[in-house]
Design a protein around this motif. Sequence first.
Motif, short mmCIF file in Angstrom:
data_model
loop_
_atom_site.label_atom_id
_atom_site.label_comp_id
_atom_site.label_asym_id
_atom_site.label_seq_id
_atom_site.Cartn_x
_atom_site.Cartn_y
_atom_site.Cartn_z
N LYS A 1 0.83 -1.21 0.00
CA LYS A 1 0.00 0.00 0.00
C LYS A 1 0.87 1.26 0.00
N ALA B 1 1.18 4.01 -3.05
CA ALA B 1 0.87 5.43 -2.83
C ALA B 1 2.07 6.30 -3.20
N ALA C 1 -4.05 7.27 -3.38
CA ALA C 1 -2.95 7.37 -2.41
C ALA C 1 -3.51 7.66 -1.03
#
Length: 137
Positions: free
Chosen positions: A42, A46, A111
């Motif tokens: 993740k 982002a 993001a």
Amino acid sequence: MTAPTGERDELVIAGDEDVVRVRQVVRGFALRAKLSLVDQTKLVTAASELARNAVNYGGGGQAVVELVGNGRRVGVRARFADDGPGISDVELALTDGWTSGSGLGLGLSGARRLVDEFELETEVGRGTAVTITKWAR
């Protein structure tokens, strides 16, 4: 806290090869912060989106990546800044599906969803800075 904080790296973002370098550096910091594999992914995703935005919309910029702690846990904070045109309508820019270019419109909004903390500063004609943080669980 499980990792020493205070470590930081500053990177220039001018082109595609720099976006790749940002991804590598952020992943290294995520490993040192002992983020789970899902949280690493993740955070790297982002960071990649924000670095790409700096190139595509800001004409390039810089990133500062650092290990941070809040007394209870360790995390990774990354700040992406450019001297581009800025964002005239932040609310619109953070709307899923909106794009000022030819992208999918998932960069900023995507993001923001992938991280624990998201801060956007922008001024038309002066540029944009986005700071993200992901904390180890």
